[in-house]
Design a protein around this motif. Structure first.
Motif, PDB file in Angstrom:
ATOM      1  N   LYS A 162       0.799  -1.241   0.031  1.00 27.03           N
ATOM      2  CA  LYS A 162      -0.104  -0.079  -0.159  1.00 27.03           C
ATOM      3  C   LYS A 162       0.913   1.096   0.018  1.00 27.03           C
ATOM      4  O   LYS A 162       0.418   2.219  -0.841  1.00 27.03           O
ATOM      5  CB  LYS A 162      -1.122  -0.022   1.109  1.00 27.03           C
ATOM      6  CG  LYS A 162      -2.111  -1.074   0.851  1.00 27.03           C
ATOM      7  CD  LYS A 162      -3.104  -0.991   2.282  1.00 27.03           C
ATOM      8  CE  LYS A 162      -3.999  -2.034   1.991  1.00 27.03           C
ATOM      9  NZ  LYS A 162      -5.120  -1.856   3.203  1.00 27.03           N
ATOM     10  N   SER A 182       1.857   1.682  -3.435  1.00 24.95           N
ATOM     11  CA  SER A 182       0.811   2.341  -4.221  1.00 24.95           C
ATOM     12  C   SER A 182       0.662   3.788  -3.907  1.00 24.95           C
ATOM     13  O   SER A 182       0.398   4.739  -4.867  1.00 24.95           O
ATOM     14  CB  SER A 182      -0.643   1.627  -3.799  1.00 24.95           C
ATOM     15  OG  SER A 182      -1.469   2.249  -4.654  1.00 24.95           O
ATOM     16  N   TYR A 193       0.739   7.040  -6.512  1.00 30.81           N
ATOM     17  CA  TYR A 193      -0.436   8.071  -6.586  1.00 30.81           C
ATOM     18  C   TYR A 193       0.375   9.272  -6.412  1.00 30.81           C
ATOM     19  O   TYR A 193      -0.220  10.354  -7.062  1.00 30.81           O
ATOM     20  CB  TYR A 193      -1.353   7.632  -5.479  1.00 30.81           C
ATOM     21  CG  TYR A 193      -2.580   8.721  -5.466  1.00 30.81           C
ATOM     22  CD1 TYR A 193      -3.581   8.771  -6.200  1.00 30.81           C
ATOM     23  CD2 TYR A 193      -2.535   9.535  -4.379  1.00 30.81           C
ATOM     24  CE1 TYR A 193      -4.506   9.440  -6.067  1.00 30.81           C
ATOM     25  CE2 TYR A 193      -3.573  10.489  -4.170  1.00 30.81           C
ATOM     26  CZ  TYR A 193      -4.690  10.612  -5.317  1.00 30.81           C
ATOM     27  OH  TYR A 193      -5.380  11.586  -5.177  1.00 30.81           O
ATOM     28  N   ASP A 195      -5.538  -0.227  -7.515  1.00 31.37           N
ATOM     29  CA  ASP A 195      -5.434   1.079  -7.614  1.00 31.37           C
ATOM     30  C   ASP A 195      -4.656   1.666  -8.721  1.00 31.37           C
ATOM     31  O   ASP A 195      -4.988   3.080  -9.046  1.00 31.37           O
ATOM     32  CB  ASP A 195      -4.235   1.458  -6.383  1.00 31.37           C
ATOM     33  CG  ASP A 195      -4.633   0.944  -4.928  1.00 31.37           C
ATOM     34  OD1 ASP A 195      -6.043   0.473  -4.971  1.00 31.37           O
ATOM     35  OD2 ASP A 195      -3.980   1.078  -3.964  1.00 31.37           O
ATOM     36  N   HIS A 196      -3.935   0.915  -9.532  1.00 29.12           N
ATOM     37  CA  HIS A 196      -3.370   1.447 -10.612  1.00 29.12           C
ATOM     38  C   HIS A 196      -3.114   0.461 -11.618  1.00 29.12           C
ATOM     39  O   HIS A 196      -2.330  -0.080 -12.289  1.00 29.12           O
ATOM     40  CB  HIS A 196      -1.850   1.808 -10.272  1.00 29.12           C
ATOM     41  CG  HIS A 196      -1.733   2.824  -9.127  1.00 29.12           C
ATOM     42  ND1 HIS A 196      -1.823   4.297  -9.264  1.00 29.12           N
ATOM     43  CD2 HIS A 196      -1.556   2.535  -7.881  1.00 29.12           C
ATOM     44  CE1 HIS A 196      -1.966   4.641  -7.856  1.00 29.12           C
ATOM     45  NE2 HIS A 196      -1.455   3.535  -7.273  1.00 29.12           N
TER      46      HIS A 196
END
Length: 110
Positions: free
Chosen positions: A34, A37, A41, A90-91
């Protein structure tokens, strides 16, 4: 990863050292995924679209700067169970590259 996410090395937990054979503490694998990630972001928020990431620069090198050792199997487990699913969610489309290191051991990582 930060020192608190790593197994203690011979003389403690440090950013610049890694326990062997694996540095990342298994209980922090999802947290580290995370965190990675969030890194992607943050770049996107600044207008930089990353197309890929590596799990760890030189995963076989316990050097005098930010180090975290991985065996091929341990890195595979981290990507399969944590980093892969988090980044896919997420991506979507980002590439995860393994074994960002000298190519003399690439056959062990393939």
């Amino acid at each position: 990863p930060p020192a608190w996410m790593k197994y203690p090395a011979a003389d403690g937990q440090w950013m610049t050292e890694s326990a062997a054979p694996n540095g990342l503490d298994k209980k922090y694998m999802r947290v580290w995924a995370k965190y990675m990630s969030a890194f992607v972001y943050a770049y996107e928020q600044k207008g930089v679209k990353l197309w890929g990431v590596t799990v760890q620069n030189e995963p076989e090198a316990n050097v005098g700067w930010e180090a975290c050792l991985y065996t091929p199997h341990y890195m595979m487990e981290f990507v399969r169970d944590h980093l892969g699913p988090v980044l896919k969610s997420d991506h979507p489309g980002i590439v995860i590259m393994g074994f960002d290191h000298n190519k003399d051991h690439v056959h062990d990582w393939a």
